[in-house]
Enzyme design. Sequence first.
Site, PDB file in Angstrom:
ATOM      1  N   TYR A 211       1.099  -0.969   0.085  1.00 39.87           N
ATOM      2  CA  TYR A 211      -0.040  -0.309  -0.133  1.00 39.87           C
ATOM      3  C   TYR A 211       0.801   1.268   0.532  1.00 39.87           C
ATOM      4  O   TYR A 211       1.790   1.334   0.221  1.00 39.87           O
ATOM      5  CB  TYR A 211      -0.913  -0.107   1.063  1.00 39.87           C
ATOM      6  CG  TYR A 211      -0.535   0.247   2.406  1.00 39.87           C
ATOM      7  CD1 TYR A 211       0.523  -0.808   3.098  1.00 39.87           C
ATOM      8  CD2 TYR A 211      -0.716   1.494   3.311  1.00 39.87           C
ATOM      9  CE1 TYR A 211       0.845  -0.572   4.742  1.00 39.87           C
ATOM     10  CE2 TYR A 211      -0.189   1.340   4.145  1.00 39.87           C
ATOM     11  CZ  TYR A 211       0.696   0.701   5.290  1.00 39.87           C
ATOM     12  OH  TYR A 211       1.826   1.032   6.405  1.00 39.87           O
TER      13      TYR A 211
ATOM     14  N   GLU B 180      11.361   1.688  14.521  1.00 41.33           N
ATOM     15  CA  GLU B 180      10.852   3.348  14.108  1.00 41.33           C
ATOM     16  C   GLU B 180       9.536   3.194  14.779  1.00 41.33           C
ATOM     17  O   GLU B 180       9.236   2.403  15.361  1.00 41.33           O
ATOM     18  CB  GLU B 180      10.688   2.923  12.628  1.00 41.33           C
ATOM     19  CG  GLU B 180       9.480   1.650  12.158  1.00 41.33           C
ATOM     20  CD  GLU B 180       9.784   1.323  10.688  1.00 41.33           C
ATOM     21  OE1 GLU B 180       9.938   2.824   9.610  1.00 41.33           O
ATOM     22  OE2 GLU B 180       9.736   0.290   9.806  1.00 41.33           O
TER      23      GLU B 180
ATOM     24  N   LYS C  92       6.281  -1.763   1.913  1.00 46.63           N
ATOM     25  CA  LYS C  92       4.961  -1.418   2.557  1.00 46.63           C
ATOM     26  C   LYS C  92       4.325  -2.415   2.432  1.00 46.63           C
ATOM     27  O   LYS C  92       3.478  -2.478   1.688  1.00 46.63           O
ATOM     28  CB  LYS C  92       4.489  -0.392   2.168  1.00 46.63           C
ATOM     29  CG  LYS C  92       3.876   0.753   2.825  1.00 46.63           C
ATOM     30  CD  LYS C  92       4.297   1.996   2.231  1.00 46.63           C
ATOM     31  CE  LYS C  92       3.255   2.933   3.071  1.00 46.63           C
ATOM     32  NZ  LYS C  92       3.405   2.999   4.667  1.00 46.63           N
TER      33      LYS C  92
ATOM     34  N   LEU D 194      11.009   0.661   7.138  1.00 46.14           N
ATOM     35  CA  LEU D 194      10.118   1.586   6.094  1.00 46.14           C
ATOM     36  C   LEU D 194      11.424   2.542   5.924  1.00 46.14           C
ATOM     37  O   LEU D 194      11.613   3.785   6.406  1.00 46.14           O
ATOM     38  CB  LEU D 194       8.710   1.779   6.264  1.00 46.14           C
ATOM     39  CG  LEU D 194       8.507   2.418   5.175  1.00 46.14           C
ATOM     40  CD1 LEU D 194       7.807   1.422   4.034  1.00 46.14           C
ATOM     41  CD2 LEU D 194       7.350   3.573   5.122  1.00 46.14           C
TER      42      LEU D 194
HETATM   43  N1  PDD Z   1       3.079   4.916   7.012  1.00 51.19           N
HETATM   44  N2  PDD Z   1       7.188   3.757   8.553  1.00 51.19           N
HETATM   45  C1  PDD Z   1       5.994   2.802   8.733  1.00 51.19           C
HETATM   46  C2  PDD Z   1       6.177   1.834   9.678  1.00 51.19           C
HETATM   47  C3  PDD Z   1       4.970   3.305   8.328  1.00 51.19           C
HETATM   48  O1  PDD Z   1       4.083   2.707   8.252  1.00 51.19           O
HETATM   49  C4  PDD Z   1       4.982   4.674   7.433  1.00 51.19           C
HETATM   50  C5  PDD Z   1       4.090   4.771   6.531  1.00 51.19           C
HETATM   51  C6  PDD Z   1       6.295   4.982   7.785  1.00 51.19           C
HETATM   52  C7  PDD Z   1       7.118   7.046   6.927  1.00 51.19           C
HETATM   53  O2  PDD Z   1       6.536   7.115   5.648  1.00 51.19           O
HETATM   54  P1  PDD Z   1       6.232   8.417   4.589  1.00 51.19           P
HETATM   55  O3  PDD Z   1       6.917   8.676   4.952  1.00 51.19           O
HETATM   56  O4  PDD Z   1       6.769   7.222   3.223  1.00 51.19           O
HETATM   57  O5  PDD Z   1       4.508   8.245   4.739  1.00 51.19           O
HETATM   58  C8  PDD Z   1       7.822   4.839   8.058  1.00 51.19           C
HETATM   59  C9  PDD Z   1       1.497   5.725   6.646  1.00 51.19           C
HETATM   60  C10 PDD Z   1       1.046   6.891   6.381  1.00 51.19           C
HETATM   61  C11 PDD Z   1       0.143   4.305   7.169  1.00 51.19           C
HETATM   62  O6  PDD Z   1       0.695   3.118   7.354  1.00 51.19           O
HETATM   63  O7  PDD Z   1      -1.212   5.483   7.641  1.00 51.19           O
END
Ligand code: PDD
Length: 285
Positions: A32, A181, A149, A205
Amino acid sequence: MRTVYVNGQYVPEQEAVVSVFDRGFLFADGVYEVVSVLSGKLIDFAAHAARLKRSLGELDMRVPVDDDELLEIHRELVQLNEIEDGLVYLQVTRGAPADRDFAYPDAGTEPTIVLFTQSKPGLADSPVAKSGIRVITVPDQRWGRRDIKTVQLLYPSMAKMMAKAAGADDAWMVEDGSVTEGTSNNAYIVKDGAIVTRHLSTDILHGITRAAVLRFAREAQMRVEERAFTLDEAKTADEAFVTSASAFVMPVVEIDGATLGDGTPGPVAARLREIYLEESRKAAV
Ligand code: PDD
């Protein structure tokens, strides 16, 4: 009532259908992306599209639509649902073969692609950004390919519930004494002016917001260290924050009950939030 996109069609949300044999449903065999929308425009779209292709590639999944089409679908949904500020959620799965089977279906099986919007008025003006969030820590019990992801989000959901139960806002995950994270964001500390965040690997991620924020930090002559940091370092840091497409740059003011600085968002996090919002709005499509 929203209009959502399912396999080539724009339909009212209550008419959207995915098979019970869909591998996303049965095996979490899907990936996703979440793209934020500010003033009706998409933030960091190209980078999210690139990461989607990488995630699909790592799992030998087909890319269902090209970048131009993907952008078109995002824009169409934002327009149809009159999203001023909010998010676009996209999910691609390996599709729905005729029966449940651990082995991947033959390559002819059509992937499933679903997109929907979430309206979040005032997303960039969240009052939480002014007070900061409190996090607890939990052991990182996810699988070893966190760089992909995938929709396997059960452990992060559990961690979020542990945070709620503890009266905190979110959880940071810890492995071998170091922070990986947050449940759905990348984690940072600031010590003696240096911004420290875990280096890229299969352990985390590769956040799109992370890449942009580090670039802006370096352009602003801030010191950046991409390395693992320990929980002890974090608790004694001057500042901490997280980044994600939905939270942008969000200050952290407490870790496992230890207050950082004076318990209010620090200047580095506040400045990075400002720069990120300003620059990414300018580049939005
Ligand atoms: N989550 N680490 C994890 C485990 C994440 O699920 C996310 C993003 C990030 C940040 O990545 P980015 O800057 O590309 O959004 C880091 C999204 C927002 C979610 O699951 O809703």
